[in-house]
Write a protein that holds these residues in place. Sequence first.
Motif, short mmCIF file in Angstrom:
data_model
loop_
_atom_site.label_atom_id
_atom_site.label_comp_id
_atom_site.label_asym_id
_atom_site.label_seq_id
_atom_site.Cartn_x
_atom_site.Cartn_y
_atom_site.Cartn_z
N VAL A 159 -57.59 112.54 60.74
CA VAL A 159 -56.38 111.74 60.53
C VAL A 159 -55.15 112.61 60.67
O VAL A 159 -54.15 112.23 61.30
N VAL A 160 -55.19 113.79 60.09
CA VAL A 160 -54.07 114.74 60.20
C VAL A 160 -53.79 115.05 61.66
O VAL A 160 -52.63 115.06 62.10
N HIS A 161 -54.84 115.29 62.44
CA HIS A 161 -54.69 115.61 63.85
C HIS A 161 -54.00 114.48 64.61
O HIS A 161 -53.10 114.72 65.43
N VAL A 162 -54.42 113.25 64.35
CA VAL A 162 -53.84 112.09 65.05
C VAL A 162 -52.36 111.93 64.70
O VAL A 162 -51.51 111.73 65.59
N VAL A 163 -52.02 112.04 63.43
CA VAL A 163 -50.63 111.82 63.02
C VAL A 163 -49.73 112.96 63.48
O VAL A 163 -48.57 112.75 63.83
N ARG A 164 -50.27 114.16 63.54
CA ARG A 164 -49.48 115.31 64.00
C ARG A 164 -49.07 115.15 65.46
O ARG A 164 -48.09 115.75 65.90
N ALA A 165 -49.81 114.34 66.21
CA ALA A 165 -49.52 114.15 67.64
C ALA A 165 -48.52 113.04 67.90
O ALA A 165 -48.12 112.82 69.05
N LEU A 166 -48.10 112.30 66.87
CA LEU A 166 -47.18 111.18 67.08
C LEU A 166 -45.78 111.69 67.45
O LEU A 166 -45.37 112.77 67.02
N PRO A 167 -45.02 110.89 68.21
CA PRO A 167 -43.68 111.31 68.66
C PRO A 167 -42.62 111.13 67.58
O PRO A 167 -41.69 110.32 67.69
N VAL A 168 -42.74 111.89 66.49
CA VAL A 168 -41.84 111.74 65.36
C VAL A 168 -41.86 113.05 64.57
O VAL A 168 -42.86 113.76 64.55
N ARG A 169 -40.74 113.36 63.92
CA ARG A 169 -40.69 114.57 63.10
C ARG A 169 -41.01 114.28 61.64
O ARG A 169 -41.69 115.04 60.98
N GLU A 170 -40.46 113.15 61.14
CA GLU A 170 -40.70 112.75 59.76
C GLU A 170 -41.14 111.30 59.72
O GLU A 170 -40.56 110.46 60.42
N ALA A 171 -42.14 111.01 58.90
CA ALA A 171 -42.59 109.62 58.79
C ALA A 171 -43.43 109.44 57.54
O ALA A 171 -44.07 110.38 57.05
N ILE A 172 -43.40 108.20 57.01
CA ILE A 172 -44.33 107.76 55.97
C ILE A 172 -44.99 106.50 56.49
O ILE A 172 -44.32 105.49 56.74
N LEU A 173 -46.30 106.56 56.68
CA LEU A 173 -47.06 105.47 57.29
C LEU A 173 -48.05 104.89 56.28
O LEU A 173 -48.66 105.62 55.49
N ASP A 174 -48.22 103.57 56.33
CA ASP A 174 -49.14 102.88 55.44
C ASP A 174 -50.23 102.24 56.29
O ASP A 174 -49.93 101.59 57.30
N GLY A 175 -51.49 102.45 55.90
CA GLY A 175 -52.55 101.88 56.73
C GLY A 175 -53.92 101.99 56.11
O GLY A 175 -54.08 102.07 54.89
N GLU A 176 -54.91 101.99 56.98
CA GLU A 176 -56.32 102.09 56.58
C GLU A 176 -57.00 103.11 57.48
O GLU A 176 -56.58 103.35 58.61
N THR A 177 -58.09 103.67 56.96
CA THR A 177 -58.93 104.51 57.80
C THR A 177 -60.36 104.04 57.65
O THR A 177 -60.78 103.62 56.58
N LEU A 178 -61.10 104.09 58.75
CA LEU A 178 -62.48 103.64 58.73
C LEU A 178 -63.26 104.33 59.83
O LEU A 178 -62.68 104.89 60.77
N THR A 179 -64.56 104.32 59.67
CA THR A 179 -65.42 104.89 60.70
C THR A 179 -65.84 103.81 61.67
O THR A 179 -66.01 102.64 61.30
N LEU A 180 -66.01 104.18 62.94
CA LEU A 180 -66.38 103.24 63.99
C LEU A 180 -67.73 103.63 64.59
O LEU A 180 -68.11 104.80 64.59
N ASP A 181 -68.45 102.62 65.10
CA ASP A 181 -69.71 102.94 65.79
C ASP A 181 -69.42 103.26 67.25
O ASP A 181 -68.26 103.30 67.69
N GLU A 182 -70.49 103.47 68.04
CA GLU A 182 -70.32 103.89 69.43
C GLU A 182 -69.56 102.86 70.26
O GLU A 182 -68.88 103.19 71.24
N GLY A 183 -69.66 101.59 69.88
CA GLY A 183 -68.96 100.54 70.62
C GLY A 183 -67.56 100.26 70.12
O GLY A 183 -66.90 99.35 70.61
N GLY A 184 -67.10 101.02 69.13
CA GLY A 184 -65.76 100.83 68.60
C GLY A 184 -65.68 99.83 67.47
O GLY A 184 -64.58 99.53 66.98
N ALA A 185 -66.82 99.27 67.03
CA ALA A 185 -66.82 98.32 65.92
C ALA A 185 -66.86 99.08 64.60
O ALA A 185 -67.38 100.20 64.53
N PRO A 186 -66.30 98.49 63.53
CA PRO A 186 -66.29 99.19 62.24
C PRO A 186 -67.68 99.34 61.65
O PRO A 186 -68.50 98.41 61.70
#
Length: 511
Positions: free
Chosen positions: A248-275
């Motif tokens: 998650v850190v890696h993904v957010v570090r790549a966003l086009p922004v210097r400062e941000a507070i984001l609200d969301g969810e994290t989950l694992t996905l299977d090989e087909g992209g389903a949760p």
Amino acid sequence: MLLAELVSTADAVASTRSRKAKVEALAGLLRRIAEESPREVGTAVAMLVGKPRQGRVGVGWRGLSRTRGEAPPAAQPSITVEGFDALLDRLAATSGAGSEAVRTGLLAAFLRRATEREQRFIVGVLLGELRTGALEGVLVDALASAGGWPAALVRRAAMLSGDLGETARIALMGTEEDLRGVGLLVGRPVLPMLAASAATPAEALAATGEASVEFKLDGARIQVHRSGDDVRVFTRSLADVTHRVPEVVHVVRALPVREAILDGETLTLDEGGAPRPFQETMSRFGAERARDAVLHPWFFDVLHVDGRDLLDEPLAVRRAELARVAPGLIVPGEVTADPDTAERISREALAAGHEGVVVKAIGSLYSAGRRGSSWIKVKPVATYDLVVLAAEWGSGRRQGWLSNLHLGAYDPSGEFGEPGSLVMVGKTFKGLTDELLRWQTERFLDIEARRDGHTVFVEPTTVVEIAIDGVQRSSRYPGGVALRFARVKRYREDKDPAAADTIQSLRSLLT
């Protein structure tokens, strides 16, 4: 200040159901602390709500109960607030081989200096289980009264600081400018906005008007703060889990922004992209070290971008900004006022393996830490997050396991008891696998508070998701409502009791 003064006020607060009386008692105490011992303000407030600044200090119910039983109470009070705080520091710093014996010795010596009432208070603080009614909402109103400030101003400062003790210091010894100056700070988490419940997307849309109808992902809530290359990830309860989620850190570090507070969810996905199942996500989310399963972040809100706070901007503005800074990471959804469209989005979410939808009024502001009608979750099967109050020993094949659960709903307003109390709404032993039976037996014995016959009462800290077929009126339970055909779906280790569904939500199902 003597700890006995906190204890006397806590007892007075617990003895009345009047919110006004609670506020007056707490406000009087807060004024005295500010005048006599200003440096103890934050410490005292944290103790009153059962959340000391040191957090958990490695003391469990069993050891504490045994130690207290061997420590005769003192006749006269002598312990100070500062002294209790120092004990917590020493307990928190004790670790390694032999640490349990050291903690036991420290506790025994300290408890022998405490009166019986002080011992009860100390135990409540150590276990995070003070039932005084002096919960955050009441204390915020008391701070406003003691400082002579509008309640809304103090409430906002408390929500944005995430630290009631620091808010108390400002409210009692600072200026109005100081209070108004409390704002979002990147790196300091704020309480997440919560959602109410509805039976159908159409019903939810009728309450919100035009809304963003979004997939309700079956993951773990996260709040992500970025400042330059520094990224921190917090849970629903504001715990820092950055070290557990490097992807998650890696993904957010790549966003086009210097400062941000984001609200969301994290989950694992299977090989087909389903949760993957929620339990797999939580297993990975709770791991101290990286595992094979990869967590993917999805975001549905943004609270701050590059120096600009967005809390007081409508959701339409926040969603547009989110699309700019986190393209490809936004929870799927559409803005609509059409019930048929909302129903279609719900079907698409379910077909993709998600829980349902969340319907959010497009003009709503972000109300940190509040549950209102601006966000409404809709699941096809009615499920509610409730708190385990007790469990009964099983019989037959379940002999030797804790089985039948006593379930409580959250009462934030104190309509059926003290503000922030839990109201029993039913029992269930259905839906429990052997694995869950083993797990809950071990857990509940570890947090046992007392026993009554074949029932083990526990610290009310465990949230469980319960599926129901509805509710019915009941004179058996104080809230006047009982669950129909309740069964366990899963335990929600990502939630604390204050995030459980309310007794008012369950009562709204009565016809």
